[in-house]
Write a protein that holds these residues in place. Structure first.
Motif, PDB file in Angstrom:
ATOM      1  N   VAL A  34       9.897 -71.449  -6.386  1.00  0.00           N
ATOM      2  CA  VAL A  34       8.775 -71.879  -5.542  1.00  0.00           C
ATOM      3  C   VAL A  34       8.199 -70.689  -4.779  1.00  0.00           C
ATOM      4  N   TYR A  35       9.091 -69.872  -4.238  1.00  0.00           N
ATOM      5  CA  TYR A  35       8.633 -68.713  -3.478  1.00  0.00           C
ATOM      6  C   TYR A  35       8.334 -67.547  -4.416  1.00  0.00           C
ATOM      7  N   ARG A  36       7.212 -66.874  -4.162  1.00  0.00           N
ATOM      8  CA  ARG A  36       6.767 -65.753  -4.988  1.00  0.00           C
ATOM      9  C   ARG A  36       6.784 -64.452  -4.186  1.00  0.00           C
ATOM     10  N   ASP A  37       7.739 -64.371  -3.293  1.00  0.00           N
ATOM     11  CA  ASP A  37       7.791 -63.259  -2.342  1.00  0.00           C
ATOM     12  C   ASP A  37       8.892 -62.272  -2.703  1.00  0.00           C
ATOM     13  N   ALA A  38       8.957 -61.190  -1.926  1.00  0.00           N
ATOM     14  CA  ALA A  38      10.030 -60.205  -2.090  1.00  0.00           C
ATOM     15  C   ALA A  38      11.371 -60.900  -1.866  1.00  0.00           C
ATOM     16  N   PRO A  39      12.425 -60.434  -2.540  1.00  0.00           N
ATOM     17  CA  PRO A  39      13.736 -61.100  -2.443  1.00  0.00           C
ATOM     18  C   PRO A  39      14.223 -61.321  -1.016  1.00  0.00           C
ATOM     19  N   THR A  40      14.024 -60.358  -0.134  1.00  0.00           N
ATOM     20  CA  THR A  40      14.497 -60.514   1.243  1.00  0.00           C
ATOM     21  C   THR A  40      13.776 -61.653   1.959  1.00  0.00           C
ATOM     22  N   TRP A  41      12.483 -61.812   1.653  1.00  0.00           N
ATOM     23  CA  TRP A  41      11.690 -62.875   2.270  1.00  0.00           C
ATOM     24  C   TRP A  41      12.077 -64.245   1.709  1.00  0.00           C
ATOM     25  N   VAL A  42      12.384 -64.285   0.403  1.00  0.00           N
ATOM     26  CA  VAL A  42      12.814 -65.538  -0.222  1.00  0.00           C
ATOM     27  C   VAL A  42      14.123 -66.021   0.390  1.00  0.00           C
ATOM     28  N   SER A  43      15.073 -65.105   0.578  1.00  0.00           N
ATOM     29  CA  SER A  43      16.356 -65.469   1.182  1.00  0.00           C
ATOM     30  C   SER A  43      16.159 -66.030   2.589  1.00  0.00           C
ATOM     31  N   GLN A  44      15.296 -65.381   3.363  1.00  0.00           N
ATOM     32  CA  GLN A  44      15.046 -65.838   4.725  1.00  0.00           C
ATOM     33  C   GLN A  44      14.346 -67.193   4.740  1.00  0.00           C
ATOM     34  N   ALA A  45      13.383 -67.381   3.850  1.00  0.00           N
ATOM     35  CA  ALA A  45      12.653 -68.654   3.791  1.00  0.00           C
ATOM     36  C   ALA A  45      13.594 -69.801   3.441  1.00  0.00           C
ATOM     37  N   ARG A  46      14.478 -69.586   2.482  1.00  0.00           N
ATOM     38  CA  ARG A  46      15.409 -70.637   2.077  1.00  0.00           C
ATOM     39  C   ARG A  46      16.440 -70.909   3.176  1.00  0.00           C
ATOM     40  N   GLY A  47      16.850 -69.850   3.880  1.00  0.00           N
ATOM     41  CA  GLY A  47      17.764 -70.046   5.006  1.00  0.00           C
ATOM     42  C   GLY A  47      17.127 -70.894   6.095  1.00  0.00           C
ATOM     43  N   PRO A 170       6.375 -49.885   9.292  1.00  0.00           N
ATOM     44  CA  PRO A 170       7.802 -50.226   9.448  1.00  0.00           C
ATOM     45  C   PRO A 170       8.397 -50.743   8.142  1.00  0.00           C
ATOM     46  N   SER A 171       9.665 -50.410   7.910  1.00  0.00           N
ATOM     47  CA  SER A 171      10.312 -50.759   6.645  1.00  0.00           C
ATOM     48  C   SER A 171      10.430 -52.255   6.433  1.00  0.00           C
ATOM     49  N   ASP A 172      10.559 -53.033   7.522  1.00  0.00           N
ATOM     50  CA  ASP A 172      10.694 -54.481   7.337  1.00  0.00           C
ATOM     51  C   ASP A 172       9.422 -55.083   6.740  1.00  0.00           C
ATOM     52  N   ILE A 173       8.282 -54.449   7.009  1.00  0.00           N
ATOM     53  CA  ILE A 173       7.014 -54.923   6.456  1.00  0.00           C
ATOM     54  C   ILE A 173       6.890 -54.529   4.986  1.00  0.00           C
ATOM     55  N   THR A 174       7.200 -53.282   4.678  1.00  0.00           N
ATOM     56  CA  THR A 174       7.082 -52.827   3.283  1.00  0.00           C
ATOM     57  C   THR A 174       8.113 -53.504   2.390  1.00  0.00           C
ATOM     58  N   ASP A 175       9.339 -53.694   2.895  1.00  0.00           N
ATOM     59  CA  ASP A 175      10.387 -54.349   2.105  1.00  0.00           C
ATOM     60  C   ASP A 175      10.017 -55.780   1.732  1.00  0.00           C
ATOM     61  N   ALA A 176       9.323 -56.461   2.626  1.00  0.00           N
ATOM     62  CA  ALA A 176       8.963 -57.854   2.382  1.00  0.00           C
ATOM     63  C   ALA A 176       7.594 -57.998   1.709  1.00  0.00           C
ATOM     64  N   GLY A 177       6.909 -56.871   1.497  1.00  0.00           N
ATOM     65  CA  GLY A 177       5.603 -56.937   0.854  1.00  0.00           C
ATOM     66  C   GLY A 177       4.545 -57.620   1.707  1.00  0.00           C
ATOM     67  N   LEU A 178       4.603 -57.402   3.019  1.00  0.00           N
ATOM     68  CA  LEU A 178       3.674 -58.048   3.948  1.00  0.00           C
ATOM     69  C   LEU A 178       2.606 -57.075   4.426  1.00  0.00           C
ATOM     70  N   LEU A 179       1.553 -57.627   5.020  1.00  0.00           N
ATOM     71  CA  LEU A 179       0.519 -56.793   5.641  1.00  0.00           C
ATOM     72  C   LEU A 179       0.951 -56.371   7.043  1.00  0.00           C
ATOM     73  N   THR A 180       1.469 -57.330   7.806  1.00  0.00           N
ATOM     74  CA  THR A 180       2.058 -57.084   9.125  1.00  0.00           C
ATOM     75  C   THR A 180       3.249 -58.026   9.255  1.00  0.00           C
ATOM     76  N   ASN A 181       4.018 -57.874  10.327  1.00  0.00           N
ATOM     77  CA  ASN A 181       5.143 -58.776  10.546  1.00  0.00           C
ATOM     78  C   ASN A 181       4.667 -59.969  11.383  1.00  0.00           C
ATOM     79  N   PRO A 182       4.567 -61.172  10.785  1.00  0.00           N
ATOM     80  CA  PRO A 182       4.028 -62.323  11.521  1.00  0.00           C
ATOM     81  C   PRO A 182       4.910 -62.735  12.694  1.00  0.00           C
TER      82      PRO A 182
END
Length: 278
Positions: A34-47, A170-182
């Motif tokens: 269902v999620y089409r995001d970077a692996p780290t973001w998928v893990s967080q979303a499911r958690g 910041p690395s947390d933004i690039t690792d998750a493939g985001l524009l900014t950290n929401p």
């Protein structure tokens, strides 16, 4: 006061969006891909989906039923649950890559924000304040909200300011493939200043301090559980986690839950309470 604790509009909005919150959380948790995001973001979303489904949705339902029957304690639980959902689905709607649940995220975000707004603007805050008895840990809750707000702001500002000074992202933004950290946008722009202000209002015994103090404690406890769940899912999926941050938010979660229980346990039925001394 004969005014209802919870007016019809936020009550019906809650009834309308609760099934969609359960649908989004269950789908994200159980349906692969269902999620089409970077692996780290998928893990967080499911958690977060897990905690939303097993904690936040039941909290919303129990709080709503109790609030419509005149329970101030349940009203405050309901407020915290709705606030958690507004926050959670703002991040899903704005930061999750477009997926089949997109419109469900938008619905959950919009309905929860409107439920929260209408629930607050029609609230008899003096009536709510009068239900807190002398056992309410006012100074402790006030200080905790101020400290949690300031410490979290520093945790978020640190990497953001360093990245700005270094001219990088910041690395947390690039690792998750985001524009900014929401999360940083919501927290630094809205949540943390409001938590600090609530602490100040509560320390001064203002009625809104009691309402929003309970709101933030319930919301922070639920959100803290979600952060702990995210960490577990990340470890299980082989994603890197920041141990110091996990420790900080473990303390945050326990403190919020204990204070929420203590604060809400000092609420007495309307008309039977001994008002906190001014």
């Amino acid at each position: 006061s004969s005014e209802r604790l919870l007016s019809a509009v936020p009550a019906w909005l809650s009834v309308a969006f609760a099934p969609f919150v359960a649908l989004a959380a269950a789908t994200g948790l159980l349906v692969p891909g269902v999620y089409r995001d970077a692996p780290t973001w998928v893990s967080q979303a499911r958690g977060q989906d897990l905690v939303t489904f097993v904690v936040a949705v039941p909290l919303l339902v129990v709080g709503l039923i109790g609030a419509t029957r005149g329970s101030v304690r349940c009203l405050l639980l309901w407020l915290g649950a709705v606030g958690y959902m507004a926050y959670a689905y703002a991040t899903y709607a704005f930061a999750t890559h477009f997926n089949p649940l997109f419109l469900v995220y938008v619905l959950n975000f919009g309905f929860s924000v409107y439920a929260l707004v209408f629930g607050l603007i029609h609230l008899d805050v003096d009536r709510v304040r009068s239900t807190f008895d002398a056992r309410a840990p006012i100074r402790l809750v006030a200080a905790s909200l101020i400290v949690m707000g300031l410490v979290t702001a520093l945790l978020w500002l640190g990497p953001d300011v360093l990245a700005l000074l270094a001219g990088r992202v910041p690395s947390d933004i690039t690792d998750a493939g985001l524009l900014t950290n929401p999360i940083h946008v919501l927290d630094l722009g809205l949540v943390l200043p409001a938590a600090v202000l609530t602490g100040v209002l509560l320390a001064r015994r203002r009625p809104w301090g009691f309402v929003l103090g309970a709101y933030f404690l319930v919301k922070f406890a639920t959100l803290g559980l979600a952060i702990m769940s995210m960490s577990v899912f990340m470890v299980a999926d082989g994603q890197p986690v920041s141990v110091p941050l996990v420790v900080v938010f473990a303390v945050w979660t326990i403190a919020s839950a204990v204070l929420a229980w203590w604060f809400l346990s000092s609420v007495r039925p309307v008309g039977l309470s001994k008002e906190v001394s001014r």
